[in-house]
Design an enzyme around this catalytic site. Sequence first.
Site, PDB file in Angstrom:
ATOM      1  N   CYS A  92     -66.644  15.052  -1.797  1.00 22.07           N
ATOM      2  CA  CYS A  92     -67.056  15.242  -3.189  1.00 22.07           C
ATOM      3  C   CYS A  92     -66.249  16.308  -3.924  1.00 22.07           C
ATOM      4  O   CYS A  92     -66.257  16.359  -5.147  1.00 22.07           O
ATOM      5  CB  CYS A  92     -68.536  15.598  -3.265  1.00 22.07           C
ATOM      6  SG  CYS A  92     -69.618  14.301  -2.648  1.00 22.07           S
ATOM      7  N   HIS A 367     -71.635  10.687 -10.683  1.00 21.78           N
ATOM      8  CA  HIS A 367     -70.775  11.450  -9.788  1.00 21.78           C
ATOM      9  C   HIS A 367     -69.708  10.520  -9.192  1.00 21.78           C
ATOM     10  O   HIS A 367     -69.910   9.937  -8.133  1.00 21.78           O
ATOM     11  CB  HIS A 367     -71.663  12.058  -8.692  1.00 21.78           C
ATOM     12  CG  HIS A 367     -70.949  12.811  -7.620  1.00 21.78           C
ATOM     13  ND1 HIS A 367     -69.662  13.312  -7.752  1.00 21.78           N
ATOM     14  CD2 HIS A 367     -71.354  13.165  -6.363  1.00 21.78           C
ATOM     15  CE1 HIS A 367     -69.325  13.929  -6.629  1.00 21.78           C
ATOM     16  NE2 HIS A 367     -70.330  13.849  -5.775  1.00 21.78           N
ATOM     17  N   CYS A 397     -70.593  21.029  -3.704  1.00 24.03           N
ATOM     18  CA  CYS A 397     -70.891  20.903  -2.287  1.00 24.03           C
ATOM     19  C   CYS A 397     -70.105  19.724  -1.728  1.00 24.03           C
ATOM     20  O   CYS A 397     -69.684  18.833  -2.475  1.00 24.03           O
ATOM     21  CB  CYS A 397     -72.395  20.703  -2.061  1.00 24.03           C
ATOM     22  SG  CYS A 397     -73.071  19.212  -2.836  1.00 24.03           S
TER      23      CYS A 397
END
Length: 411
Positions: A92, A367, A397
């Site tokens: 991510c 996202h 994160c």
Amino acid sequence: MAEAYIIDAVRTPRGRGKKGKGSLTEIHPQELLAQTLNCLAERGGIERGQVEDVVVGVVSQVGEQGGNIARNAVLAAGWPIEVPGVSLNRFCGSGLQAVNFAAMGVMSGMHELVVGGGVESMSRVPMGSDQSGSDGHNPLLAAKHFQVPQGISADLIATLEGFTREELDRFALESQQKAAVAQRENRFARSLFPVVDPVTRQVALDHDEYPRPETTMEALSQLQPAFAELGAKPVGPNGETMDEMALRIYPQAGQMKHQHTAGNSSGIVDGAAAVLLASDGYVRSHGLKARARIRAISTHGEEPLIMLTAPAETARKALRKAGMEVGDIDLWEINEAFATVPLQTIRTLGVDPARVNVNGGAIALGHPLGATGAMLLGTALDELERRGLATALVTLCIAGGQGVATIIERV
């Protein structure tokens, strides 16, 4: 150490990441990134052939996103063949890591003009397409560090922190409300450009289409926990479930409370983003106007089962490198992978919530994995300019227990 200046940052709108339901699902991810690169070059006013590298984050590097999408997008964009490209995967955090690596090239004095960014077409290359799982299916690694899906980690953190379902849903609702205001006031207009269908030449999407401004607390409260069934799945040699394994490592949690839902977790979307970075010498010799500079960058690793708590310490490391304190940061972008992530980071660092994700985050906007970090940096820079502020910290994160952070400062 040389300075790395941000000349400009651009992004596509985020399209719904379900095949046939989102406006970007028919556009190849190479083309999404190619249009982003061309928009960046046009707005930045640079000669494409002078770009020394294009560093791109992408998580699912398989199929249409395999084969080094960075280089292929450079070619698809019609840039000079002399411009190289490299793809990376820090899950991510990939998009922000790509920007940071590009900045490192400039700060080391080895590069004058570099692009960092990311892309992810989650509708065309869904999560899990590389079939690697969380640990590459290595039983020896699993015996050393058992890893669970991120939703289990999010629920474990919420349980340990004592966050209630109402608190998680309240944060999600505020994300939706802030994103609605941002869209209504065109706060994303500086970075966002309309994506064109390369076949029909018609505009495919010119706004983020994932937000649900009609969301209410009542509607959020009616959603079922998304990871309870997964947590009850037997995975150990003795029939131990994921929840039981997590609680064996974190017995202080007592009993797992599954509270994350589709409403207080990040959305699945398609998108791409890119940031143009240059050295001080290049800026001066080419008459460019820098918008900001990279003040500090950092990465950090933490225990891989709990996985999602690293942003706090990663931010601390970046602040130490910059000689700054938490209160010196005007705006924070803490990726909303799950509601518990920014809430835990805010609590741990003592951040003023009013400075965090002021235009909403991934819960409302979505996202797009490899692109998100680069998108957040551009969003933060735009908002600093809109408010007349100076500094922002972006952090995400990362699966496997990692974090990445960048501090930028307007010039």
